[in-house]
Write an enzyme that holds these catalytic residues in place. Structure first.
Site, PDB file in Angstrom:
ATOM      1  N   ILE A 347      38.910 -33.596  64.726  1.00 41.57           N
ATOM      2  CA  ILE A 347      39.537 -34.480  65.709  1.00 41.57           C
ATOM      3  C   ILE A 347      40.760 -33.812  66.332  1.00 41.57           C
ATOM      4  O   ILE A 347      41.016 -33.940  67.535  1.00 41.57           O
ATOM      5  CB  ILE A 347      39.903 -35.827  65.050  1.00 41.57           C
ATOM      6  N   GLU A 373      39.027 -31.066  36.622  1.00 34.28           N
ATOM      7  CA  GLU A 373      38.699 -32.129  35.664  1.00 34.28           C
ATOM      8  C   GLU A 373      37.233 -32.548  35.736  1.00 34.28           C
ATOM      9  O   GLU A 373      36.887 -33.721  35.631  1.00 34.28           O
ATOM     10  CB  GLU A 373      39.642 -33.328  35.831  1.00 34.28           C
TER      11      GLU A 373
END
Length: 390
Positions: A347, A373
């Site tokens: 954009i 993680e």
């Protein structure tokens, strides 16, 4: 975004007064103390250690630590709100706050003895100490049961040898929770968890990683060379470390989901503002369907991710099983963060590719959320396993 979240289970996630308070506090802090420095810290890979003393004073390093240990005594709703608000401004600082709270501090809070909690939690709560958490090694990421770091009992001490990689606060952390083998490789009951304080002989920081994103969050090796620690630093019983670590990661995945959500919201808000300001062909580009449809997709994905994050936080607050929901929230929110940051750059056009505008940093920071993680692929394994249990 709407301030009420409801699921088909009937759960009501209306924003509480505490959430509003800590959210506004985190937002104000980020705008005043983080935003003016984000590109300087990013370019220089500077970890602003002094910032965390201030965060500690405000209770943001001990969100769910009970007041008796010097913490704020809040729950997971307040926690994910703090992470989001900071990550909307800077993913690096959000990552460090998340790692400190959910991994090291969370591990000690959930598995330490009362004496151990009183010893370590107050310093972690105030920010006097930052926490590190060591599970991953160079050759054992997802396959943690085959770790090489060992801890051998020698009288009243354990001797730790080995190295941990990709450790947030691996150099600056005042204390680390470290998983090490006390049994055979591949045996889930052959791993134990230990607390190692900075300054202990044989405990040193190694290589600092030169990263694509999250560059102001310190990531280093932790090296253990005949590091002797008192056997009283064992968390729980010998052989329980792997099981403990998996439970800690459930909470940690909610943290990364909240971090992802904050990055996604930051990128989205920047894209909305720019689309209203940027004019082409005599009108703001937000008027063009190609842009407005991108924004519609982004807004919808954020709402969906937020529902998953809040549902996982609710289950955690109620001490319910959260493995599947945490994995879903982490998987979806992290992938959404990457998509939204990518669309935000699109954009902005050419300007989005420069460091003069904010979205290129969201783009770089977001990617780690799909890896840290537990990768997206690992989350799919967890989700599928839980779903197939029926």
């Amino acid at each position: 975004m709407d301030n009420t979240y409801k699921t088909d289970t009937g759960l009501d996630f209306s924003i509480s007064e505490n959430q509003q308070m800590v959210g506004q506090m985190a937002k104000d802090f980020a705008e005043k103390h983080i935003k003016p420095h984000i590109m300087e810290w990013d370019e220089e890979q500077h970890f602003p250690r002094e910032l965390f003393n201030q965060l500690g004073e405000l209770g943001m390093l001990s969100v769910f630590v009970p007041e008796e240990y010097g913490g704020s005594g809040f729950g997971y709703f307040e926690y994910v709100t703090v992470i989001q608000e900071i990550a909307k401004v800077c993913g690096s600082i959000g990552l460090s706050v998340a790692a400190h709270n959910s991994l090291c501090t969370g591990h000690i809070l959930n598995f330490a003895s009362e004496e151990q909690k009183k010893k370590w939690l107050p310093k972690l709560a105030t920010g006097e100490w930052l926490g590190a958490w060591g599970l991953t090694e160079a050759n054992t990421g997802s396959d943690a049961m085959r770790m090489s770091t060992t801890a051998v009992l020698d009288g009243d001490h354990y001797i730790i040898n080995g190295a941990k990689n990709w450790i947030t606060h691996g150099k600056s952390g005042g204390v680390a929770v470290v998983m090490a083998r006390t049994g055979e490789k591949g045996d889930s009951k052959g791993i134990s968890a230990f607390v190692v304080e900075r300054g202990t002989p044989g405990f040193n920081a190694g290589k600092k990683e030169n990263k694509l994103g999250m560059r102001a969050s310190e990531t280093t090796e932790m090296i253990f060379d005949n590091c002797r620690i008192p056997k009283e630093n064992l968390l729980g019983n010998e052989g329980e470390g792997f099981k403990q670590a998996m439970k800690v990661l459930d909470g940690g995945r909610i943290s990364i989901a909240a971090l992802s959500l904050g990055i996604a919201k930051g990128a989205f808000e920047a894209a909305v503002a720019y689309s209203k300001e940027r004019h082409q062909f005599g009108q703001p580009i937000s008027n063009f369907q190609g842009i407005s449809f991108k924004l519609a997709d982004m807004a919808t994905q954020i709402e969906a991710a937020e529902m998953l994050v809040m549902q996982a936080a609710d289950l955690k607050n109620r001490h319910q099983p959260v493995t599947k929901q945490a994995a879903m929230a982490k998987y979806y929110a992290s992938e959404v963060a990457v998509k939204i940051a990518n669309e935000a750059v699109q954009i902005f056009g050419g300007y989005g590719y420069t460091k003069d505008f904010p979205v290129e940093k969201y783009y770089r920071d977001a990617k780690l959320c799909t890896i840290g993680e537990g990768t997206s692929e690992i989350q799919k394994i967890v989700i599928a396993r839980e779903a197939l249990r029926g």
